[in-house]
Design a protein around this motif. Structure first.
Motif, PDB file in Angstrom:
ATOM      1  N   TYR A 264       2.188   1.651  -3.659  1.00 38.39           N
ATOM      2  CA  TYR A 264       1.190   2.221  -4.244  1.00 38.39           C
ATOM      3  C   TYR A 264       0.974   3.848  -4.149  1.00 38.39           C
ATOM      4  CZ  TYR A 264      -3.433   2.839  -6.698  1.00 38.39           C
ATOM      5  OH  TYR A 264      -4.312   3.189  -7.409  1.00 38.39           O
ATOM      6  N   GLU A 265       0.870   4.162  -2.620  1.00 37.85           N
ATOM      7  CA  GLU A 265       0.561   5.592  -2.619  1.00 37.85           C
ATOM      8  C   GLU A 265       1.778   6.468  -2.731  1.00 37.85           C
ATOM      9  OE1 GLU A 265      -0.679   5.847   1.543  1.00 37.85           O
ATOM     10  OE2 GLU A 265      -2.397   4.517   1.351  1.00 37.85           O
TER      11      GLU A 265
ATOM     12  N   GLY B  92       1.184   8.339  -5.933  1.00 40.16           N
ATOM     13  CA  GLY B  92       0.377   9.588  -5.927  1.00 40.16           C
ATOM     14  C   GLY B  92      -0.567   9.784  -7.200  1.00 40.16           C
TER      15      GLY B  92
ATOM     16  N   GLN C 211       0.793  -1.134  -0.130  1.00 42.16           N
ATOM     17  CA  GLN C 211       0.146  -0.116   0.225  1.00 42.16           C
ATOM     18  C   GLN C 211       0.901   1.200   0.016  1.00 42.16           C
ATOM     19  OE1 GLN C 211      -3.047   0.236  -0.569  1.00 42.16           O
ATOM     20  NE2 GLN C 211      -3.328   2.473  -0.175  1.00 42.16           N
TER      21      GLN C 211
ATOM     22  N   ARG D  81      -5.950   8.269   9.973  1.00 40.04           N
ATOM     23  CA  ARG D  81      -6.215   9.010   8.820  1.00 40.04           C
ATOM     24  C   ARG D  81      -7.388   9.692   8.885  1.00 40.04           C
ATOM     25  NH1 ARG D  81      -3.240   6.190   3.664  1.00 40.04           N
ATOM     26  NH2 ARG D  81      -1.461   5.504   4.757  1.00 40.04           N
TER      27      ARG D  81
ATOM     28  N   ALA E 118       1.769   3.893   6.978  1.00 43.43           N
ATOM     29  CA  ALA E 118       0.935   3.006   6.128  1.00 43.43           C
ATOM     30  C   ALA E 118       0.523   1.920   7.169  1.00 43.43           C
ATOM     31  CB  ALA E 118       2.182   1.973   5.397  1.00 43.43           C
TER      32      ALA E 118
END
Length: 606
Positions: A92-93, A96, A89, A221, A423
């Motif tokens: 992937y982040e 952007g 993850q 988050r 993460a």
């Protein structure tokens, strides 16, 4: 006369050292003794009496507990959790806005392969990317001005960049977990890195497993999003309902569930897409992710479940599915302060937040432009509340309501103040050590220590007679000194630490064995008792120091590079060596000098 004066002067210093050392030991062990007495006293009380007693003596009890000798997970009971950071993850982040479906597919394949073959995810990711197209550049997806990653960066440079980001994410996650655990109130937690993407957390004395899981995994988050327009929500909802009504027979033929069987689109709130029971939310998610259904939902709209259920008149608990804008207006990074508060009207627990200057400025603009519309406050993908904006909020202060009880509010404050995890974290291993197992370990360790002490003491008395009795006195004081040193340095006593104490019992008399055998050898050479004692202690000193110093260095190495039980063993071993040297050289010499103060005295060394 001069000899006697010097010996008395030296013994005066030694006696003073013994008194000071013993006094400090008892001082540091006093809270432990008091805490154990208080626990026994409270164990005999009724529940109401114990609660009242704890409330009246809270400060004193907390002081005793904080300053008492800490017991490790294996002795006290608690939780052992292994967390794995979501590297896939994170990767992937990091892409952007450059991320696409192709990158998602490569990451999923690499994650599955790394899990099956127990290999490094980043290695598998790069290998899969280059296997698809050897000429492809990772710089298509990754850019970072701070790390000098540009469109011209090579795949090797970006691989190094991804590894660095993962390592920093693990370090940041450890800091956040440590902060959360400290706020949680765990005494002497153990937080260690395992491999390149795992974190081991040991929490002695913890029994609320579900609360700990939420505390460790919560990514914190926090997002502020606008709720979608009611007209858009109703139009999309009607289209979805029509789709499942018109395709009911086709869904039955292929064995798929109908959304309308587990989902209620009718409700009391114009901003809610529908309702479902807790066990059905995952089924609803799957059905709504169908490609044909996704086309019916506006592109700028995201569906999020409410964090807390509400009870219907029939007692059924349902969760709201709320339609919010995909655009994130504000994140939790702007939160400066957070505290638990209570609604003055309902007395319900809530979290009061204060934003920094930049956050307050943006929040004033957002609320000022959306008066009369709800703002969804989402935490980790779930909408905690969506209050309607009454007026512009210019001071940067807001509240999160609909949380639950006070404990949940305190945990949310803890998570917000500690910061968001870089993460997601997954629990890959979890063990709970019961208090009864800890008590059995304590008893086993106590019995082994007493048995070892008895056997060694008996051997010393039988073989060395009076000298053996003197060594046994020093041995008992040695164990007290070890516990005092551990308490003074806030060290944690573990089961391997108990093994270290048992080992120290054998090592503690080793120095006295060398001294007493050297005294016997000097006496066989025809020297007087006093001369034999002086020569015995001085001549055996080099061998004693060499043996103990080398063992101490080994313990230092174990402490520096070891983890968990090995570290606990090393701490006890170092404390034991220091205490045994003091006991064997100083305490026994003072006792021997006292017993031989008269020339006619006769001390038997076997």
């Amino acid at each position: 006369m001069k000899y006697s004066y010097m010996k008395g002067q030296n013994n005066g210093f030694k006696i003073g050292s013994i008194v000071v050392f013993l006094g400090l030991t008892l001082f540091y062990l006093f809270p432990t003794l008091q805490w154990n007495l208080e626990q026994r006293h409270m164990a005999d009380m009724t529940e109401s009496e114990r609660i009242q007693y704890q409330a009246e003596n809270l400060e004193k009890l907390n002081s005793y507990q904080e300053n008492s000798l800490s017991l490790g997970l294996d002795l006290q009971g608690g939780m052992y959790v292994t967390l794995e950071i979501g590297t896939s993850q994170l990767v992937y982040e990091l892409a952007g806005d450059f991320a696409d479906d192709n990158l998602r597919e490569i990451i999923d394949i690499a994650a599955d392969r790394a899990a099956e073959q127990r290999t490094d995810f980043i290695d598998e990711f790069v290998a899969e990317f280059e296997d698809r197209d050897p000429d492809a550049m990772l710089s298509r997806y990754y850019r970072s001005d701070a790390d000098d990653i540009t469109r011209r960066s090579t795949n090797d440079e970006i691989t190094t960049y991804l590894r660095t980001q993962r390592d920093e994410a693990v370090s940041r996650a450890m800091e956040i977990i440590r902060s959360r655990v400290d706020r949680f109130g765990v005494t002497e937690p153990g937080i260690l890195q395992q491999g390149n993407n795992r974190i081991v957390v040991e929490l002695p004395g913890v029994d609320d497993e579900e609360r700990v899981r939420d505390l460790l995994r919560g990514t914190a988050r926090l997002e502020f999003r606008m709720v979608a327009e009611p007209d858009e929500i109703n139009a999309a909802k009607q289209q979805v309902v029509d789709y499942f009504q018109n395709n009911e027979e086709e869904l039955e033929e292929v064995g798929e569930e109908n959304l309308l069987e587990v989902f209620d689109p009718n409700g009391r709130n114009q901003y809610v897409f529908g309702y479902a029971a807790g066990p059905d939310t995952s089924v609803v998610n799957t059905l709504l992710q169908k490609e044909d259904v996704q086309r019916l939902i506006p592109r700028n709209t995201t569906l999020m479940w409410g964090a807390q259920p509400f009870a219907t008149d029939g007692g059924l608990e349902l969760f709201e599915l709320i339609a919010v804008r995909s655009q994130i207006e504000l994140t939790g990074d702007v939160i400066d302060e957070a505290r638990t508060a209570f609604d003055p009207t309902t007395n319900a627990a809530e979290v009061s937040m204060t934003m920094d200057s930049e956050g307050a400025r943006r929040w004033a603009r957002i609320t000022g432009a959306n008066i009369g519309r709800p703002v969804a406050i989402a935490l980790d993908g779930y909408v905690v509340s969506y209050p309607t904006v009454q007026n512009a909020i210019n001071n940067g202060r807001s509240s999160i309501t609909g949380i639950g009880d006070v404990q949940e509010a305190e945990d949310l404050v803890n998570i917000l103040l500690s910061g968001a995890l870089p993460a997601p974290l997954d629990i890959v291993e979890e063990r709970t050590v019961g208090a009864s197992l800890g008590e059995e370990s304590i008893q086993a360790g106590l019995y082994s220590t007493l048995f070892g002490l008895f056997v060694v003491a008996l051997f010393m008395i039988v073989y060395y007679r009076t000298g053996g009795g003197i060594a046994d006195i020093a041995l008992v004081l040695n164990i007290i000194f070890i516990l005092g040193i551990l308490a003074a340095f806030n060290a944690t006593l573990t089961l391997p630490g108990v093994a270290g104490i048992v080992l120290t019992i054998g090592m503690a008399v080793d120095a006295n064995v060398l001294i007493f055998d050297r005294i016997r050898e000097e006496m066989r050479g025809g020297k007087t008792l006093r001369a034999a004692i002086d020569n015995g202690y001085s001549n055996a000193m080099s061998a004693i120091v060499d043996a103990n110093v080398t063992t101490f260095f080994v313990a230092v190495i174990l402490y520096s590079f070891g983890v968990g039980p090995i570290k606990g063993f090393a701490v006890t071993l170092m404390a034991g060596i220091a205490a045994s040297l003091f006991s064997a050289i100083v305490i026994t010499r003072v006792i021997v000098d006292y017993l031989t103060r008269d020339k006619s005295a006769n001390v038997n060394f076997g």
